[in-house]
Design an enzyme around this catalytic site. Structure first.
Site, PDB file in Angstrom:
ATOM      1  N   ASP A   1      64.043   7.415 -33.311  1.00  0.00           N
ATOM      2  CA  ASP A   1      65.425   6.956 -33.411  1.00  0.00           C
ATOM      3  C   ASP A   1      65.378   5.428 -33.362  1.00  0.00           C
ATOM      4  OD1 ASP A   1      68.329   7.029 -33.245  1.00  0.00           O
ATOM      5  OD2 ASP A   1      68.074   6.519 -31.136  1.00  0.00           O
TER       6      ASP A   1
ATOM      7  N   ASP B   1      68.582   2.830 -32.384  1.00  0.00           N
ATOM      8  CA  ASP B   1      69.389   2.179 -31.354  1.00  0.00           C
ATOM      9  C   ASP B   1      69.169   2.826 -29.986  1.00  0.00           C
ATOM     10  OD1 ASP B   1      71.016   0.303 -33.034  1.00  0.00           O
ATOM     11  OD2 ASP B   1      71.554   2.190 -33.998  1.00  0.00           O
TER      12      ASP B   1
END
Length: 364
Positions: free
Chosen positions: A20, A22
């Site tokens: 991922d 953020d």
């Protein structure tokens, strides 16, 4: 399931990693966390922390719908996105890699392990963020935003597409996520999932993950069938320097209601560190062991930091502003069973600091 333990599988056949973005690779959520609060002021609304946490990791459109509905804003989700996104763009340049991120990506690239980026942000925003980090964009074997698949997380679509682009079966993929939404998506894709919560105070919500760590500095890839790190120097690990400014100490223990005193101090900074401490008004930097953790009560959570100046007696006190430069991570932080509470600083940690900080790699 904490600290590199998996659900009954030893050395699973992992052939690719999917990150991922953020809150997992970059502390974008850290540097932009007050934006919604400031945005809501002009509409006379007060943020609800619990509702906002539930939107962590959601795709842009779904998060916008949630905000508009939760706060009864006189906007459409599209209007909300159009108004608030420029506020985020201005702060992305301040985002920095989270602890252990660059180390892990260099390690995977060195050993020929493919890795992809799969974010619930739209692709143009993903590219804008990673283009600010030197060498990142070229390193990923695939880069996906939620606009490239039918449904964003918690749907498994984006992880399945990442696996497809790397030509790796999903069962051989390892997902690294910071949000519950992302963990659910990884498990739905049939992949192994490591959770590194961006909100350490809510670790209990990540129980479906195969393993939960405080930060990627604790990650032991060999437990997942990946090449072992070879960069430990005895019991310490060189890290990218972490600056901690403006702390006050009444001796050794520092308590903070939150971490706003330094934008770089993310929730993932946890464990035992070695480094250098300087008290304002003094030119000398002293060797130090620093324990970083959380005091998690039923109703409150406080960051807790214990600073031990190597060679200083317990009777000495430091009653003024202190600056810390953390340059190494102590291996004992990786032991199974460690909790978000502070790790007690032992004599062996002081010895490790005293020896390691004489090495040039840990110097100021």
């Amino acid at each position: 399931m904490d600290n590199n333990t998996s659900n009954g599988n030893v050395n699973p056949d992992i052939r690719a990693v999917i990150f991922d973005l953020d809150g997992t690779l970059l502390n974008t959520e850290q540097v932009t966390r007050d934006i919604l609060k400031n945005f809501l002021v002009k509409y006379g609304k007060v943020p609800d922390a619990e509702k906002d946490r539930k939107r962590l990791g959601m795709a842009n459109k779904e998060a916008a719908i949630g905000v508009v509905n939760d706060y009864e804003l006189p906007l459409t989700p599209e209007q909300f996105i159009e108004e608030i996104m420029p506020m985020y763009h201005g702060l992305w340049q301040k985002a920095k890699p989270l602890p252990g991120v660059n180390r892990l990506m260099r390690h995977l690239r060195k050993h020929g392990v493919p890795f992809a980026l799969a974010s619930n942000s739209v692709t143009k925003n993903v590219n804008a963020k990673i283009s600010l980090q030197e060498g990142w964009k070229e390193n990923f074997d695939a880069i996906l935003g939620s606009d490239q698949v039918k449904s964003g997380k918690p749907s498994p679509d984006i992880f399945l597409e990442a696996a497809n682009r790397m030509n790796v079966d999903p069962i051989h993929c390892f997902v690294i996520e910071d949000s519950v939404v992302g963990v659910k998506a990884g498990k739905a894709a049939g992949m192994k999932v490591l959770a590194v919560p961006s909100l350490q105070v809510e670790r209990q919500l990540y129980s479906i993950a195969d393993t939960i760590l405080h930060s990627l500095l604790e990650f032991q890839p060999e437990l997942w069938g990946l090449p072992q790190f070879g960069d430990w120097i005895d019991n310490t690990l060189p890290i990218e320097p972490i600056h901690v400014l403006g702390l006050y100490s009444n001796g050794h223990l520092l308590e903070c209601e939150d971490d706003r005193w330094t934008a770089d101090f993310s929730d993932q900074i946890w464990g035992l560190y070695i480094g250098w401490a300087r008290v304002d008004g003094h030119d000398v930097y002293n060797k130090a062991v620093v324990s970083v953790g959380w005091d998690l009560d039923c109703c409150t959570s406080k960051r807790k930091i214990q600073v031990c100046i190597v060679g200083r007696t317990e009777d000495d006190t430091l009653d003024s502003k202190m600056q810390l430069l953390l340059v190494g991570f102590i291996r004992r932080s990786c032991y199974a069973g460690n909790t978000p509470k502070n790790l007690e600083i032992l004599e062996e940690d002081k010895t490790a600091a005293n020896i390691s900080l004489d090495l040039s790699i840990f110097s100021l």
